[in-house]
Design a protein around this motif. Sequence first.
Motif, PDB file in Angstrom:
ATOM      1  N   ILE A   1     -63.314  -3.359   3.871  1.00 10.22           N
ATOM      2  CA  ILE A   1     -64.433  -3.799   3.027  1.00 10.22           C
ATOM      3  C   ILE A   1     -65.676  -4.039   3.878  1.00 10.22           C
ATOM      4  O   ILE A   1     -66.787  -3.649   3.505  1.00 10.22           O
ATOM      5  CB  ILE A   1     -64.050  -5.076   2.248  1.00 10.22           C
ATOM      6  CG1 ILE A   1     -63.003  -4.747   1.175  1.00 10.22           C
ATOM      7  CG2 ILE A   1     -65.277  -5.703   1.603  1.00 10.22           C
ATOM      8  CD1 ILE A   1     -62.422  -5.966   0.503  1.00 10.22           C
TER       9      ILE A   1
ATOM     10  N   ILE B   1     -72.383  -5.918  10.221  1.00 11.33           N
ATOM     11  CA  ILE B   1     -73.376  -6.213   9.193  1.00 11.33           C
ATOM     12  C   ILE B   1     -74.577  -6.929   9.823  1.00 11.33           C
ATOM     13  O   ILE B   1     -75.349  -7.594   9.147  1.00 11.33           O
ATOM     14  CB  ILE B   1     -72.743  -7.023   8.039  1.00 11.33           C
ATOM     15  CG1 ILE B   1     -71.482  -6.314   7.536  1.00 11.33           C
ATOM     16  CG2 ILE B   1     -73.694  -7.189   6.867  1.00 11.33           C
ATOM     17  CD1 ILE B   1     -70.796  -7.004   6.366  1.00 11.33           C
TER      18      ILE B   1
ATOM     19  N   LEU C   1     -74.914  -0.704   3.079  1.00 11.39           N
ATOM     20  CA  LEU C   1     -76.225  -1.235   3.442  1.00 11.39           C
ATOM     21  C   LEU C   1     -77.092  -0.153   4.084  1.00 11.39           C
ATOM     22  O   LEU C   1     -78.296  -0.056   3.811  1.00 11.39           O
ATOM     23  CB  LEU C   1     -76.069  -2.416   4.405  1.00 11.39           C
ATOM     24  CG  LEU C   1     -75.574  -3.723   3.786  1.00 11.39           C
ATOM     25  CD1 LEU C   1     -75.234  -4.729   4.876  1.00 11.39           C
ATOM     26  CD2 LEU C   1     -76.626  -4.301   2.849  1.00 11.39           C
TER      27      LEU C   1
ATOM     28  N   VAL D   1     -69.172  -2.107   3.430  1.00 12.52           N
ATOM     29  CA  VAL D   1     -70.431  -2.839   3.214  1.00 12.52           C
ATOM     30  C   VAL D   1     -71.477  -2.386   4.228  1.00 12.52           C
ATOM     31  O   VAL D   1     -72.649  -2.191   3.886  1.00 12.52           O
ATOM     32  CB  VAL D   1     -70.205  -4.358   3.301  1.00 12.52           C
ATOM     33  CG1 VAL D   1     -71.545  -5.104   3.341  1.00 12.52           C
ATOM     34  CG2 VAL D   1     -69.373  -4.848   2.132  1.00 12.52           C
ATOM     35  N   SER D   2     -71.056  -2.220   5.480  1.00 15.77           N
ATOM     36  CA  SER D   2     -71.979  -1.758   6.517  1.00 15.77           C
ATOM     37  C   SER D   2     -72.540  -0.381   6.175  1.00 15.77           C
ATOM     38  O   SER D   2     -73.749  -0.144   6.280  1.00 15.77           O
ATOM     39  CB  SER D   2     -71.258  -1.709   7.869  1.00 15.77           C
ATOM     40  OG  SER D   2     -72.120  -1.243   8.889  1.00 15.77           O
TER      41      SER D   2
END
Length: 382
Positions: A17, A123, A25, A21-22
């Motif tokens: 996850i 992140i 983004l 997400v990285s």
Amino acid sequence: MRPSAIKSPFFWSVCLIVLLVSIGLEWYGHACGFLVTSDSLQYLSAAHSFSKNGKFLSPDGSYYSYWPPLFPIILSFFKQPQIALEWINVACKMVMTLILLHIVTLFINDAILKIIFLIASLISVHMAMISVFVWSELIFMTLVFMNAYFVLHLNKHPSNFYWLLLTGFLACIQRNAGLFWISGVCLWLLLYSPFSLKARVLKSVICFLVCTAGLWGWNIYNTFFLPADFNFYKHDFFAYTPYNLISTLNTLGKMVMPFDGIAGILVGIFLVVAIFIQFILFKKSDRNAHFLGIVFLAYMMGFLIMPGHLDIFEMDRYFSVLAPIVYLFIISLVQEKVQPINLTKRIWIYVIVFVWLCYPVTRTFRNVQAWHERSCNADMSR
């Protein structure tokens, strides 16, 4: 969380996850196209000219001589280099995730702290920044941490020395800063005590000569064999060291605390001194910590001698490579406090760390939103 939890499907699901997400983004940040700077235009122009006639040319037709050649060479293989770069970045982040998880395992046993480290690294604003622009840092960062992986496994497989040489060579022809990293690697090889002095000197010399050969060859070629306005030996190295030191300390300070100016510089000083004491002096017998401490300082000090003032707006980009090492250092200190205490106090420390994590994550989301707007506004203005 018990060490056995690290092997659980839940742990790996969380890691996946974080990776997604990285990537998300990044794609949101350049939703309407990668952002480009003057460096980006140089890379794209050199890639186009190299694919057409085998020459590296800048947008104005002059020779592309101030940047190493690997990034344009990679882009030259694709008809649409910016689309290809999206998937190159995904591949780099997958490799980085696996390497960072392996490296953090050498220092951290606690699964929660491992996840916090992964969030901070993948992140971070540094990772997002080098992903939304047409820049060479993400590939460089991947090569550097692959290099670190092979260095830390020299004892297990002697053949890793050859992979160390290969990744080091590629890092140096990806970015000039590869020289700073490799200098740290060579210094560590020279100091690493289990080998005889003769073996240490030999490995260190071979590493430096092989890894930096492409960089020296490229600079010599541009200086003496091309009609390019480039002479690497005429640059005013060391002339701006005090100014560059201030910019560097401020940048490092902002990695961990929302301070700028004098406060950021003081945090940066504390961070550098703490890493030197903890990773180089106190943990000299810990080869993993000793290595990361040495390459951290070597890379940082390399930028201090650079000619001209370092651009304050580019500093986060330049030091993106160091961000995972900084976060690993902080999390390793937290683990030392967590291990000997009871569960209630441990939970409170976790809460404090998660509160701190809000700073780098919030910084990332704020900047990604700005880059998204810049990307789509630029697309609409075409």
